[in-house]
Design an enzyme around this catalytic site. Structure first.
Site, mmCIF file in Angstrom:
data_model
loop_
_atom_site.group_PDB
_atom_site.id
_atom_site.type_symbol
_atom_site.label_atom_id
_atom_site.label_comp_id
_atom_site.label_asym_id
_atom_site.label_seq_id
_atom_site.Cartn_x
_atom_site.Cartn_y
_atom_site.Cartn_z
ATOM 1 N N GLY A 159 1.345 18.350 37.592
ATOM 2 C CA GLY A 159 0.168 17.497 37.431
ATOM 3 C C GLY A 159 0.174 16.233 38.268
ATOM 4 O O GLY A 159 -0.692 15.385 38.118
ATOM 5 N N SER B 40 43.883 5.233 36.660
ATOM 6 C CA SER B 40 42.586 5.559 36.067
ATOM 7 C C SER B 40 41.568 4.609 36.691
ATOM 8 O O SER B 40 41.703 3.391 36.587
ATOM 9 C CB SER B 40 42.628 5.375 34.555
ATOM 10 O OG SER B 40 41.344 5.609 34.020
ATOM 11 N N ARG C 270 7.009 30.308 37.743
ATOM 12 C CA ARG C 270 8.095 29.390 38.096
ATOM 13 C C ARG C 270 9.129 29.439 36.990
ATOM 14 O O ARG C 270 8.843 29.930 35.891
ATOM 15 C CB ARG C 270 7.571 27.978 38.285
ATOM 16 C CG ARG C 270 6.822 27.457 37.079
ATOM 17 C CD ARG C 270 6.227 26.090 37.375
ATOM 18 N NE ARG C 270 5.230 25.746 36.378
ATOM 19 C CZ ARG C 270 4.425 24.703 36.469
ATOM 20 N NH1 ARG C 270 4.487 23.924 37.503
ATOM 21 N NH2 ARG C 270 3.551 24.441 35.531
ATOM 22 N N TYR D 65 41.099 14.334 36.030
ATOM 23 C CA TYR D 65 40.187 14.330 34.882
ATOM 24 C C TYR D 65 39.126 13.247 35.018
ATOM 25 O O TYR D 65 39.259 12.316 35.812
ATOM 26 C CB TYR D 65 40.968 14.131 33.572
ATOM 27 C CG TYR D 65 41.574 12.748 33.414
ATOM 28 C CD1 TYR D 65 40.834 11.702 32.867
ATOM 29 C CD2 TYR D 65 42.888 12.486 33.814
ATOM 30 C CE1 TYR D 65 41.385 10.434 32.729
ATOM 31 C CE2 TYR D 65 43.444 11.232 33.680
ATOM 32 C CZ TYR D 65 42.679 10.203 33.141
ATOM 33 O OH TYR D 65 43.217 8.950 33.014
ATOM 34 N N CYS E 257 37.602 6.464 34.305
ATOM 35 C CA CYS E 257 37.154 6.151 32.948
ATOM 36 C C CYS E 257 35.986 5.185 32.910
ATOM 37 O O CYS E 257 35.567 4.747 31.846
ATOM 38 C CB CYS E 257 38.314 5.632 32.101
ATOM 39 S SG CYS E 257 38.945 4.049 32.682
ATOM 40 N N HIS F 42 -0.211 18.167 29.360
ATOM 41 C CA HIS F 42 0.596 17.277 30.195
ATOM 42 C C HIS F 42 1.708 16.611 29.393
ATOM 43 O O HIS F 42 2.882 16.614 29.774
ATOM 44 C CB HIS F 42 -0.323 16.218 30.819
ATOM 45 C CG HIS F 42 0.387 15.235 31.680
ATOM 46 N ND1 HIS F 42 0.754 13.997 31.216
ATOM 47 C CD2 HIS F 42 0.842 15.319 32.944
ATOM 48 C CE1 HIS F 42 1.381 13.354 32.174
ATOM 49 N NE2 HIS F 42 1.449 14.142 33.242
ATOM 50 N N ARG G 54 -4.516 23.909 46.336
ATOM 51 C CA ARG G 54 -3.529 23.284 45.443
ATOM 52 C C ARG G 54 -2.357 22.716 46.208
ATOM 53 O O ARG G 54 -1.973 23.240 47.252
ATOM 54 C CB ARG G 54 -2.937 24.335 44.482
ATOM 55 C CG ARG G 54 -3.912 24.936 43.535
ATOM 56 C CD ARG G 54 -3.227 26.110 42.847
ATOM 57 N NE ARG G 54 -4.186 27.015 42.272
ATOM 58 C CZ ARG G 54 -4.482 27.056 40.968
ATOM 59 N NH1 ARG G 54 -3.885 26.268 40.131
ATOM 60 N NH2 ARG G 54 -5.372 27.911 40.525
ATOM 61 N N LYS H 181 5.452 26.600 44.961
ATOM 62 C CA LYS H 181 4.305 27.453 44.635
ATOM 63 C C LYS H 181 4.035 28.452 45.753
ATOM 64 O O LYS H 181 3.909 29.650 45.520
ATOM 65 C CB LYS H 181 3.095 26.539 44.416
ATOM 66 C CG LYS H 181 1.945 27.198 43.752
ATOM 67 C CD LYS H 181 0.874 26.157 43.435
ATOM 68 C CE LYS H 181 1.341 25.229 42.319
ATOM 69 N NZ LYS H 181 0.506 24.034 42.192
ATOM 70 N N MET I 31 0.105 15.921 41.646
ATOM 71 C CA MET I 31 -0.679 15.897 42.877
ATOM 72 C C MET I 31 -1.992 16.658 42.668
ATOM 73 O O MET I 31 -2.211 17.237 41.616
ATOM 74 C CB MET I 31 0.129 16.473 44.018
ATOM 75 C CG MET I 31 1.304 15.573 44.380
ATOM 76 S SD MET I 31 2.199 16.177 45.786
ATOM 77 C CE MET I 31 2.772 17.742 45.211
HETATM 78 C C1 PEP Z 1 35.811 -0.163 34.033
HETATM 79 O O1 PEP Z 1 35.849 -1.288 34.501
HETATM 80 O O2 PEP Z 1 35.311 0.814 34.621
HETATM 81 C C2 PEP Z 1 36.332 0.105 32.677
HETATM 82 C C3 PEP Z 1 36.395 1.330 32.219
HETATM 83 O O3 PEP Z 1 36.671 -0.979 31.944
HETATM 84 P P1 PEP Z 1 35.625 -1.898 31.191
HETATM 85 O O4 PEP Z 1 34.295 -1.258 31.260
HETATM 86 O O5 PEP Z 1 36.139 -2.022 29.801
HETATM 87 O O6 PEP Z 1 35.720 -3.167 31.977
#
Ligand code: PEP
Ligand code: MG
Length: 898
Positions: free
Chosen positions: A115, A779, A350, A866, A846, A471, A106, A26, A117
């Site tokens: 809202g 992975s 803002r 990835y 993953c 709010h 303020r 602010k 503070m």
């Molecule tokens: C993990 O362990 O991160 C995974 C992807 O396998 P799961 O969640 O199936 O154990």
């Protein structure tokens, strides 16, 4: 000594927009706006450093507010000088009866905490000042009204006295005067009210009300600083993951009045519609009112479009100013303004909070208008959470509930999306229900910052009072939670815990549905369906894909999920958990027979039944993911997860296997494990029962051959779970390679495939170099890797982790956001060691972290190939990856919250 107080006003300022950490959002914006020549009422900002200093060394605690704490003399020196400048600019004097100056005090931290503070308005008031103000404005009513507002606010915010005795005094007076609303009270009534309020103050505090304006100012500054550590502010920072701030700044500013009659007013407006993104001045205002009337929702405001007729010149001026502000800040602005007797003042601006749908449309529009670059749009105009919200479900059959007359009432569509739950009326009840795993809709007359925890726990929020900037509306929109606000057609009765539209009454615990996109409340539990994706979304995501380098795959176990993910832009499957395929009705029996067989022959027989199912599923997935890599993981969970526990199921299996139920039960008992997560699971299954791996490898590779023969490109990647030592991988790879040879000979065709491993055991991460000798890809299964690195059971963290996080021992849930300092280091080390051995090694993640923006940024930073996440998180991951790429190129993020 560094400066403590930063002045603004009169077209100049000591600070600017970059000084958020010091001046709060602010204060920094006020400085910037003032320097840019906008009509900002003059004032000054006391820095966050002073806040830290007084909170740590000044003996001021939250409880200290309003008591005997004092501000340091050195600060007073600067405050006095700055105040004198404000007096000069406003041609008025603090505490003076002839030309009185009133001020607001303020809070404002570097990150917006709406809202949360404290704020005190109309400070500097006394009997003499009120009389002087009345003379000056020729409005006794206005002066005494301002005085009574100040008394109540000062008592409540600064001295911590409940508003209830003041409201009671007000109600009593209204009753005596037979007044229906506050506006029916005349000047004499309000003067009488001031006297009564002073008596309330004396009674509640044991002191008379301080009429010395400097004393008022000192108490108010201390109260605002102290509010930084109030429960609600601390809780809000926890939810919003706001960390690393040193405190709040205090902005002191000359008051301008929107309640000086019909030529005055106050309002809030956005430079674009924050709900749908349309380019229009959007907002609301009230004539003859103060800003608090708009925000508190005590009167329902008018839409800003009607200001065009009521105050055409002001509207034009506002439109032009706000347009400039949007160009200047290169983002949608949320602006508070006041008109004092025909003169426009801009009080605050803002970056406007907006819905996901609006965020994407605004980003695309602002690029088309040449206001921002594509890079800026990606970095500053859309947040990953916006996409989450955009992809939220809607009701499957809106026409149906309307046709069936189940719409109880319609309020303001304050925050889009759909929510279903049982009805509760108190924030605490919402929290408790959530802890029991129940879904609730929280219904309140209006919400206040004390309700935030319950609002957060609810599926949707409903209020019977207040506008689009109340709010409830602001907070829900920020969270992407459905909210219907200002639903006047219902009566909420807290005492009896009911909600009624006059005809139908719902009780606590009844199911209801909330449509935040249309404002409807519906009795009963509506069915939810997937979100809709707009053209703007596709255009925006196209830009994102151009800048990102990190690829985004999906975790999908079924052809349907794979299809959804591909439509959301997934570039392959990073994890197909094959075990989920065994739970369907027609397969589980064969699976159980396989597990419970006495010998390999029995197991092979059962596996032969499963093979065609698996092959068909894989073929369907390969077709959907044509031309993209598909990582299929071999069976992972402990086998007993598949076992029948119900007597009926046990009888079915015993019959199919021609064994007695008793014998079957004793076999089930034998399979019990004390620590199944550390037991007979992962590649350990494929090693002890190689025939399982054989069957799965055959199903995968036969499916690959079939689909390749259809002329499609298939890219199977076979993944071995829970490897800790390279010999485990070698064992499984040998099985796969042997089966592959057989299948290719049988099919008369060869398919290229990879064999790789999950890295989810810390030993595997450490020994990554030797594992990479065998693995063609890694992975990271960061769910198990987190479990095993932290020693936190994935299934049991609920009992202690929330307390750990509340106590700040872990800043975030490490199963949601990657523990970068620990698990993250293992990931980096394993990637480095793996690539050192095999430079072509493909590396991805993953675990659940693959869909978490902060974890994704880390993956991009350390150079993974990835991330893989659930289908609905794919667009979020794409955006997070795009933002990470831009940041790494040094394109700065612009955050302009005030
Ligand atoms: C993990 O362990 O991160 C995974 C992807 O396998 P799961 O969640 O199936 O154990
Ligand atoms: Mg795992």
């Amino acid at each position: 000594m560094t400066r403590k107080v930063y002045r603004f006003g009169g077209g100049v300022a000591d600070g600017d927009a970059t000084m958020k950490d010091l001046l709060g959002g602010k204060g920094a914006n006020l400085a910037e706006m003032s320097a840019a020549g906008l009509p900002v009422p003059p004032g000054f900002t006391i820095s966050t450093e002073v806040c830290r200093e007084v909170l740590t060394h000044g003996g001021i605690t939250e409880q200290g507010a309003g008591k005997s704490a004092r501000l340091p003399d050195a600060l007073w020196k600067e405050v006095d000088a700055a105040l004198a400048e404000v007096e000069r600019l406003m041609d008025a004097r603090f505490g003076d009866a002839e030309r009185p100056l009133l001020i607001s005090v303020r809070s404002g931290a570097a990150v917006s905490m709406p809202g949360m503070m404290d704020t005190v308005l109309n400070l500097g008031m006394s009997d003499e000042v009120a009389a002087g103000l009345a003379k000056l404005t020729q409005s006794d009513r206005f002066a005494w009204d301002a005085y009574r507002r100040f008394l109540e606010m000062f008592a409540n915010v600064v001295m911590g006295i409940s508003r209830a005795p003041f409201e009671h005094a007000m109600d009593l007076l209204k009753h005596e005067r037979a007044a229906r609303s506050d506006r029916d009270l005349g000047a004499d009534d309000l003067r009488e009210l001031v006297t009564r309020f002073k008596a309330v103050y004396q009674k509640e505090t044991g002191h008379s009300f301080p009429t010395d304006p400097r004393e008022q100012l000192e108490r108010a500054i201390i109260a605002v600083f102290s509010s930084w550590n109030s429960d609600r502010a601390v809780k809000y920072r926890e939810f919003q993951k706001i960390r690393g701030l040193i405190g709040t700044a205090v902005s002191v500013q000359a008051m301008v009045f929107g309640n000086m009659g019909e030529s005055s007013g106050t309002g809030v407006c956005f430079t674009r519609n924050p709900a749908n993104g349309d380019k229009e001045l959007y907002g609301e205002y009230l004539i003859d009112a103060q800003g608090e009337d708009v925000v508190a929702g005590t009167r329902t405001p008018e839409p800003i479009s009607t200001l065009k007729d009521r105050m055409p010149e002001i509207y034009e001026q506002l439109a032009a100013l706000t347009e400039n502000l949007e160009r200047h800040f290169r983002n949608v602005q949320d602006i508070e303004f006041t008109v004092q007797q025909g003169k426009l003042f801009i009080l605050q601006t803002r970056h406007g909070k907006r819905t996901g749908r609006a965020a994407v449309k605004i980003a695309v529009d602002m690029v088309a208008e040449g206001r921002v670059s594509k890079d800026e749009a990606i970095l500053n105009l859309v947040e990953p959470a916006h996409l989450d919200q955009l992809l939220h479900p809607h009701f499957a059959d809106e026409a149906g509930y309307r046709r069936d007359n189940r719409v109880l009432a319609k309020g303001l569509a304050a925050s889009p999306g759909a929510g279903v739950g049982t009805l509760v009326f108190h924030a605490d009840d919402a929290e408790a229900a959530r802890a029991r795993g129940e879904k609730v809709i929280l219904a309140r007359v209006e919400t206040s910052p004390e309700d935030v925890a319950g609002m957060h726990a609810a599926e949707g929020i409903l209020t019977s009072r207040g506008g689009m900037t109340s709010h409830a509306a602001v907070v829900a929109r920020g969270w992407g939670k459905p909210c219907v606000a200002g639903c006047h057609d219902i009566v909420i009765d807290y005492a009896n815990k009911t909600l009624s539209n006059g005809k139908v009454t719902l009780h606590e615990g009844d199911w209801m549905s909330l449509n935040g996109t249309t404002g409807e409340l519906i009795s009963g539990a509506e069915r939810l369906t997937d979100a809709l994706v707009s053209d703007d979304f596709q255009v925006f995501m196209g830009w994102v894909d151009q800048v990102r380098t990190l690829r985004v795959r999906t975790n999908a176990d079924t052809p349907r999920d794979a299809g959804v993910a591909r439509a959301f832009g997934a570039e392959g499957i990073g994890l197909c958990r094959t075990e989920h395929m065994f739970f369907q009705e027609d397969r589980i029996l064969a699976m159980r027979q396989m597990i419970l067989s006495d010998d390999e022959r029995g197991r092979r027989k059962a596996l032969a039944l499963l093979l065609p199912y698996q092959r068909d599923d894989f073929a369907a997935i390969f077709r959907i993911m044509e031309g993209l890599p598909v990582t299929i993981r071999l069976l992972d969970p402990p086998l007993h997860e598949f076992l029948p526990h119900e007597p009926r199921q046990q009888e079915d299996v015993a019959k199919a296997m021609q064994m007695s139920v008793e014998r079957l039960r004793s076999r089930i008992t034998l399979m019990h494990e004390s620590n199944p997560m550390l037991g007979h699971r992962g590649c350990r299954l494929g090693i002890t029962h190689a025939e399982i791996t054989e069957m799965q490898a055959r199903a995968i590779l036969e499916a690959a051959c079939i689909v390749k023969k259809e002329g499609k490109t298939v890219m199977p990647e076979i993944m071995v779970p829970l490897v800790g030592i390279v010999a485990e991988l070698t064992h499984q790879k040998n099985v796969v390679d042997r089966v592959a040879k057989e299948v290719f000979a049988e099919q008369g065709i060869v398919v290229e495939y990879l064999v790789g491993t999950m890295i989810e055991v810390p030993r595997a991460a450490l020994a990554a170099e030797s594992i990479a000798e065998e693995a063609q890809f890694f992975s990271f299964g960061t769910n198990d890797l987190t479990q095993l690195t932290l020693g936190f059971s994935r299934d049991d963290v609920g009992s202690f982790l929330p307390k750990y996080i509340a106590a700040g021992i872990y800043a975030d849930d490490p199963f949601k956001t990657l523990d970068i300092a620990g698990v993250g280091q293992l990931v980096k080390l394993a990637k480095d060691r793996g690539r050192a051995r095999r430079p072509s090694l493909k590396v991805g993640i993953c675990g659940e972290h693959g869909g978490d923006p902060r974890s994704i940024a880390f993956c991009a930073e350390i150079g993974l190939d990835y991330v893989s996440c659930s289908p609905f998180r794919v667009p979020i991951a794409r955006l997070a990856a795009g933002q990470a790429a831009l940041k790494s190129r040094g394109i700065r993020e612009k955050s302009g919250e005030a």
